[in-house]
Motif scaffolding. Structure first.
Motif, PDB file in Angstrom:
ATOM      1  N   ARG A   1       0.838  -1.203   0.000  1.00 34.93           N
ATOM      2  CA  ARG A   1       0.000   0.000   0.000  1.00 34.93           C
ATOM      3  C   ARG A   1       0.866   1.243   0.000  1.00 34.93           C
ATOM      4  O   ARG A   1       2.020   1.219   0.447  1.00 34.93           O
ATOM      5  N   GLN A   2       0.280   2.316  -0.517  1.00 33.28           N
ATOM      6  CA  GLN A   2       0.985   3.594  -0.546  1.00 33.28           C
ATOM      7  C   GLN A   2       0.023   4.706  -0.181  1.00 33.28           C
ATOM      8  O   GLN A   2      -0.969   4.929  -0.883  1.00 33.28           O
ATOM      9  N   ALA A   3       0.323   5.373   0.911  1.00 29.10           N
ATOM     10  CA  ALA A   3      -0.468   6.509   1.356  1.00 29.10           C
ATOM     11  C   ALA A   3       0.091   7.784   0.713  1.00 29.10           C
ATOM     12  O   ALA A   3       1.261   7.823   0.312  1.00 29.10           O
ATOM     13  N   PRO A   4      -0.716   8.826   0.626  1.00 30.57           N
ATOM     14  CA  PRO A   4      -0.245  10.082   0.008  1.00 30.57           C
ATOM     15  C   PRO A   4       1.012  10.603   0.699  1.00 30.57           C
ATOM     16  O   PRO A   4       1.076  10.686   1.928  1.00 30.57           O
ATOM     17  N   GLY A   5       2.013  10.907  -0.111  1.00 29.16           N
ATOM     18  CA  GLY A   5       3.241  11.477   0.433  1.00 29.16           C
ATOM     19  C   GLY A   5       4.166  10.488   1.099  1.00 29.16           C
ATOM     20  O   GLY A   5       5.188  10.876   1.682  1.00 29.16           O
ATOM     21  N   LYS A   6       3.846   9.195   1.013  1.00 24.12           N
ATOM     22  CA  LYS A   6       4.677   8.171   1.671  1.00 24.12           C
ATOM     23  C   LYS A   6       5.137   7.134   0.663  1.00 24.12           C
ATOM     24  O   LYS A   6       4.586   7.025  -0.433  1.00 24.12           O
ATOM     25  N   GLY A   7       6.130   6.365   1.049  1.00 26.55           N
ATOM     26  CA  GLY A   7       6.612   5.286   0.206  1.00 26.55           C
ATOM     27  C   GLY A   7       5.705   4.077   0.278  1.00 26.55           C
ATOM     28  O   GLY A   7       4.785   4.008   1.090  1.00 26.55           O
ATOM     29  N   ARG A   8       5.969   3.127  -0.604  1.00 24.85           N
ATOM     30  CA  ARG A   8       5.176   1.912  -0.622  1.00 24.85           C
ATOM     31  C   ARG A   8       5.516   1.065   0.597  1.00 24.85           C
ATOM     32  O   ARG A   8       6.689   0.884   0.941  1.00 24.85           O
TER      33      ARG A   8
END
Length: 124
Positions: free
Chosen positions: A38-45
């Motif tokens: 998963r990947q949240a906005p502004g974050k890495g996978r």
């Protein structure tokens, strides 16, 4: 080339559940490990879960352990992610991936094919 299509994402309230599905386009899916990231906005996978070729072994990320369950149905060429007790921090785009190896891995770089992803949004 393996094609993967995720489904089941959506908007859910905190404490709720969703089940994601990832359908693969072709054999030899049955010989390969599968994973969810998963990947949240502004974050890495981030690694979520992985399952080996026959479903006999699974791995989970620390943040989802005890709440999420990965499973597969080789007859349907599909892998699932059951997500319970969802929290706002679980909000992300969830993608499934195929590793051309029988054994599950938590490392993104070891996966060979990726789906487009499905959005999961958890409201507080």
């Amino acid at each position: 080339q393996v094609q993967l299509v995720e489904s089941g994402g959506g908007l859910v309230q905190a404490g709720g559940s969703l089940r994601l599905s990832c359908a693969a386009s072709r054999y030899p899916f049955n010989n390969y490990a599968m994973g969810w990231f998963r990947q949240a906005p502004g974050k890495g996978r981030e690694f979520v879960a992985a399952i080996n070729w026959n479903g006999g072994s699974t791995l989970y990320g620390d943040s989802v352990k005890g709440r999420f369950t990965i499973s597969r149905d080789n007859a349907k060429i599909t892998v699932y992610l059951q997500m319970n007790s969802l929290q706002p921090e679980d909000t992300a785009v969830y993608s499934c991936a195929v590793r051309r190896n029988m054994y599950a891995s938590r490392w993104e770089r070891e996966y060979d094919y990726w789906g487009q992803g499905t959005q999961v949004t958890v409201s507080s």
